[in-house]
Every structure is written in structure tokens, then in C-alpha cells.
Design an enzyme around this catalytic site. Structure first.
Site, PDB file in Angstrom:
ATOM      1  N   PHE A  90     -49.462 -50.492-110.804  1.00  0.00           N
ATOM      2  CA  PHE A  90     -50.226 -51.800-111.184  1.00  0.00           C
ATOM      3  C   PHE A  90     -51.088 -52.223-109.873  1.00  0.00           C
ATOM      4  CE2 PHE A  90     -50.981 -55.925-112.463  1.00  0.00           C
ATOM      5  CZ  PHE A  90     -51.290 -56.025-113.945  1.00  0.00           C
TER       6      PHE A  90
ATOM      7  N   ASP B  39     -40.584 -52.342-109.775  1.00  0.00           N
ATOM      8  CA  ASP B  39     -41.065 -53.472-110.632  1.00  0.00           C
ATOM      9  C   ASP B  39     -40.937 -53.271-112.032  1.00  0.00           C
ATOM     10  OD1 ASP B  39     -43.118 -54.687-112.196  1.00  0.00           O
ATOM     11  OD2 ASP B  39     -44.476 -54.582-110.620  1.00  0.00           O
TER      12      ASP B  39
ATOM     13  N   TYR C   1     -43.631 -63.074-119.032  1.00  0.00           N
ATOM     14  CA  TYR C   1     -44.438 -63.208-120.127  1.00  0.00           C
ATOM     15  C   TYR C   1     -44.822 -61.951-121.226  1.00  0.00           C
ATOM     16  CZ  TYR C   1     -47.530 -61.785-116.290  1.00  0.00           C
ATOM     17  OH  TYR C   1     -48.172 -60.994-115.355  1.00  0.00           O
ATOM     18  N   LYS C   2     -44.160 -60.813-120.720  1.00  0.00           N
ATOM     19  CA  LYS C   2     -44.434 -59.769-121.485  1.00  0.00           C
ATOM     20  C   LYS C   2     -43.413 -59.723-122.416  1.00  0.00           C
ATOM     21  CE  LYS C   2     -47.353 -57.625-117.877  1.00  0.00           C
ATOM     22  NZ  LYS C   2     -47.372 -56.966-116.592  1.00  0.00           N
TER      23      LYS C   2
ATOM     24  N   ARG D 131     -54.180 -49.191-125.302  1.00  0.00           N
ATOM     25  CA  ARG D 131     -52.616 -49.499-125.125  1.00  0.00           C
ATOM     26  C   ARG D 131     -51.817 -50.071-126.499  1.00  0.00           C
ATOM     27  NH1 ARG D 131     -50.581 -52.143-119.482  1.00  0.00           N
ATOM     28  NH2 ARG D 131     -51.510 -53.864-120.835  1.00  0.00           N
TER      29      ARG D 131
HETATM   30  C1  LIG Z   1     -48.053 -57.422-115.567  1.00  0.00           C
HETATM   31  C2  LIG Z   1     -47.716 -56.920-114.162  1.00  0.00           C
HETATM   32  C3  LIG Z   1     -47.667 -57.520-113.200  1.00  0.00           C
HETATM   33  C4  LIG Z   1     -48.260 -58.778-113.004  1.00  0.00           C
HETATM   34  O1  LIG Z   1     -48.053 -59.640-111.977  1.00  0.00           O
HETATM   35  P1  LIG Z   1     -48.329 -61.328-112.029  1.00  0.00           P
HETATM   36  O2  LIG Z   1     -48.153 -61.807-110.484  1.00  0.00           O
HETATM   37  O3  LIG Z   1     -46.965 -61.413-112.888  1.00  0.00           O
HETATM   38  O4  LIG Z   1     -49.801 -61.609-112.670  1.00  0.00           O
HETATM   39  C5  LIG Z   1     -47.310 -56.805-111.799  1.00  0.00           C
HETATM   40  N1  LIG Z   1     -46.924 -55.611-111.690  1.00  0.00           N
HETATM   41  C6  LIG Z   1     -46.788 -54.664-112.959  1.00  0.00           C
HETATM   42  C7  LIG Z   1     -46.335 -53.425-112.921  1.00  0.00           C
HETATM   43  C8  LIG Z   1     -47.261 -55.505-114.269  1.00  0.00           C
HETATM   44  O5  LIG Z   1     -47.172 -54.715-115.368  1.00  0.00           O
END
Ligand SMILES: *Cc1c(COP(=O)(O)O)cnc(C)c1O
Length: 411
Positions: free
Chosen positions: A132, A209, A234-235, A383
Site C-alpha cells: 500500500f 500491516d 475502519y475496514k 475490487r
Molecule cells: C487502508 C490501508 C492503510 C491506511 O492507512 P491510514 O493511515 O489508516 O490511512 C495502510 N496500509 C494498508 C495496507 C491499507 O490497506
């Protein structure tokens, strides 16, 4: 059209055989006729009805009634308390190792910065090109800040990082390896225990992560001997927009956790207002400033619901949902030129699949207008995020059928 009615029947059968089907009604908006298919729970989970009551109660009685006294009466302990519950129900972590704080991005920085400091004069951070963006950007920043070298690992577009690729990249120079448990694009599940072990053999540490797995794919952070982990809420944890993230620091690494953002609430005696920073014992030292209490209320309802269902049952439903989606893809989307960009083997797949087609950017925009809400990811992937407790098989079919109908109309 026979395929269509067969898949629609199949979705109905799967829903009626689903032991967790009733849980969907606990989510607000599940019966909203304006949103026939919500397939983006992996970006923003739906709210639970219980959350509405919890927020209302909190503002009225706790904030409104207890005022500043609330901090001493429980708010200050909430980040650790929710962290422990999350560890127990979702992450496979014993108490005292998880805490709710900040955003994933900020926690990734804090954990990685502390990890490379603990790594002494080791010079490299290993990460993958497909991770990400925030993970890559943060590590690029840390490499620049600390004079470290980034070593990149590749991954297949429909898969992810494999132990062999990591083994080829790590060595005595490796300070930290940063990877995702479930790849945000393909949905590939990395072999966390195997990769963690092979990195440990070189003397390095791993930061995992779990944004795309926490709440949908079981984790065993303690049993897997994980060093550090972080994820958002939040996911699949339905904490709401901007809800804070969580961090895991294995008990054995807490004493050498050198906090890079030293704040008063990560100090041992915050209200002593002392001259020098003396870190708090245990996981509390990961905290920097005042915890976002309002933001961490909602995830408690989802953790409770997951615990009621059981993580294994959640995973079973998730596997069935993605397997049905792959079957529907094969029957109606592949013939229209779409390509599956996710693993076919369900044991290697998290709770979303990605399907590629050059027209999908425009298709997504038209689907959103109909309240059919998947996620679009560059360069041309849709997705389908199938949040196990809030997504039905019928809804999954509605989304895929609409994708096929739109492609057919455009061809
Ligand atoms: C959604 C996501 C993030 C989001 O990071 P935020 O700081 O919460 O915006 C980070 N890493 C991965 C792999 C994600 O899917």
C-alpha cells in the site's frame, strides 16, 4: 440468461444456508433500497445499529455528564482495553501488547522507526513494490531520515510476496522487513509465520500491516512470533471514517521500544508533568498524545459481534463469499474479457477479490450512480470487498451481474 438465473438461485441457497445471515440485519443501511450492493466494506465498513446508541449514550452521559472526570473514570484506559479485546478476539495476541492510537500511517512510522533504532547498525529495510502506498512512502521517509537502504521485493499481480522472495532479499544487513498480511490489491495472504521465521534467522525483525485482514482473516500474532504489527479499524472492524488504528508490539520488544514521537501520554507519569521523558512501562509507551476516544467507540461493537460469531466462522463465510464471487466471475465476467487478479486458491485469499478490465474505471462510475458500490483501483481493477458479517451472497451477485450488464451494454 440461464447462467444468470442459476447464479441468482445459487446466491439465494447460500444465503439461506448461511449460519451468520442474521448478523447482516444488525448493520445500519442493510435494507437501503438505494444501495442494492455495498461491496466496499474493505475500504469503509458499515456502521452497526448498536454504534448509534453507543455514540448517543457517550455524548449524553459520559462526555456531557462526567466531563473532565471521564478521563480518570475509564477513558484513559480505553486504548489498552480495546487493544486487549482486539488482541483476544481477532489478532491472537495476549493482553498488554495491543493499543489503539493514531492512524495506521503514523503507527507504521513509530513502529518502524523504533525497530530500526533497535536494529543497531544494520542498514536495510526490505519491502515490496505492491505494498500500500502509505507503507512505501513512510519507509522511504525513514530510509532518508536514517540513512538506510530500501531493498524491494517483487510480487505477482494476482498473488503476493512469497517466502522465497523474502529469503533472497534478507541477510545480516537487514534491519526490518515491512509487509502486508493480506495484499490490498490482489487479496493474497502472505505466509506470516514462515516469513517471520526466516527473517528472524538473519537477525532482523518484521512489521506486519494487517489493515486488510484484521476482522476478516484470523491472525495469531503471538503464535506466529510476530515482532510488530499495525492495522486500521475502519475496514473490517467497522470503526467508522477516520477511526484510529491499532498497534501490536510483542512483549519481548517493549523494553527496547524507543518512541520517536515522545509525548506526555507515552510517559510513565503523565500528570507528574516532569522535566524529562521517562517512557511508560509496556505497550502504553507507543502512545504519543491524547487518545481519540470518540473515534474508538464504534469498533467495540464490531469486535463484540465478531466475538459472538467467532473468527473461524467469520473466515468460513468470507471464503464462501469470495469463492462464490470467483465462480460468478468465471461464468459471466471472464467471457466478457475480464481477468481475475486474485488467487484462485481460497486458502491464499483474504476477503476481497480484484477483477481487471480496461473499461472498469467508467463502469465503476456508472455502478455507483445505481448504488452498486464496489471499489476501483488503478490501473483498471474493480475490487469486490466482501465484509463477511455485513455482505450477503445475493448482494454479491447483484454487484457482479451489474458489472456484466454494463460491460455487455458497452461492447
Ligand atoms: C487502508 C490501508 C492503510 C491506511 O492507512 P491510514 O493511515 O489508516 O490511512 C495502510 N496500509 C494498508 C495496507 C491499507 O490497506
Amino acid at each position: 440468461m440461464r447462467t444468470t438465473s442459476r447464479l441468482s438461485d445459487r446466491a439465494r441457497e447460500l444465503d439461506s444456508a448461511d449460519p451468520l445471515a442474521g448478523m447482516r440485519e444488525k448493520f445500519l443501511g442493510h435494507d437501503d433500497a438505494g444501495v442494492p450492493a455495498y461491496l466496499d466494506g474493505n475500504s469503509l465498513g458499515r456502521p452497526l445499529a448498536a454504534t448509534l446508541d453507543r455514540l448517543n449514550e457517550f455524548v449524553r452521559n459520559q462526555w456531557g455528564g462526567r466531563l473532565i472526570r471521564g478521563w480518570d473514570e475509564g477513558w484513559l484506559a480505553l486504548p489498552r482495553q480495546i487493544g486487549d479485546e482486539l488482541g483476544l478476539q481477532v489478532l491472537g495476541a495476549a493482553p498488554g501488547q495491543c493499543i489503539v492510537a493514531d492512524s495506521t500511517t503514523v503507527l507504521l512510522y513509530k513502529l518502524a522507526r523504533a525497530a530500526v533504532a533497535a536494529g543497531g547498525d544494520r542498514t536495510e529495510i526490505v519491502l515490496d513494490r505492491d505494498n500500500f502506498p502509505t507503507d512505501r512512502y513512510v519507509m522511504e521517509g525513514i530510509a532518508a531520515e536514517c540513512g538506510l537502504t530500501l531493498r524491494w521485493v517483487g510480487a505477482d499481480y494476482d498473488g503476493g510476496v512469497r517466502p522465497e522472495s523474502v529469503a533472497a532479499a534478507v541477510g545480516p544487513q537487514t534491519s526490518l522487513v515491512v509487509l502486508s498480511h493480506v495484499a490490498y490489491r490482489s487479496g493474497f495472504i502472505a505466509d506470516v509465520p514462515a516469513i517471520t521465521e526466516l527473517v528472524h534467522r538473519t537477525g532482523g525483525r518484521v512489521l506486519w500491516d494487517l489493515c486488510h485482514s484484521a476482522g476478516s482473516v484470523p491472525a495469531e500474532l503471538d503464535a506466529w512470533n510476530v515482532d510488530y504489527a499495525a492495522g486500521c479499524s475502519y475496514k473490517y472492524l467497522n470503526g467508522g471514517p477516520g477511526a484510529p488504528a491499532w498497534a501490536y508490539v510483542a512483549a519481548r520488544h517493549q523494553n527496547d521500544f524507543n518512541q520517536p514521537i515522545r509525548g506526555w501520554l507515552g510517559a510513565g507519569d503523565p500528570f507528574g508533568m516532569g522535566r524529562d521523558f521517562v517512557p511508560a512501562p509496556g505497550i502504553q509507551r507507543v502512545v504519543s498524545g491524547t487518545p481519540p476516544i470518540l473515534g474508538m467507540l464504534a469498533m467495540q461493537d464490531m469486535i463484540a459481534l465478531i466475538s459472538e460469531a467467532g473468527m473461524d466462522a467469520v473466515r468460513e463465510k468470507s471464503v464462501q463469499l469470495t469463492s462464490f464471487a470467483v465462480q460468478a466471475f468465471d461464468e459471466v465476467l471472464a467471457p466478457l474479457g475480464a481477468v481475475l487478479a486474485s488467487p484462485r486458491d481460497p486458502s491464499q485469499r483474504g476477503s476481497h477479490i480484484t477483477v481487471d478490465h480496461p473499461a472498469f474505471k467508467d463502469v465503476t462510475a456508472r455502478l455507483w450512480e445505481q448504488g452498486i458500490i464496489p471499489d476501483y483501483r488503478n490501473p483498471n481493477g474493480i475490487r469486490l470487498g466482501l465484509s463477511p458479517l455485513s455482505t450477503s451472497f445475493a448482494e454479491t451477485w447483484t454487484g457482479i451481474e451489474a458489472m456484466a450488464a454494463d460491460l455487455r451494454a458497452g461492447s
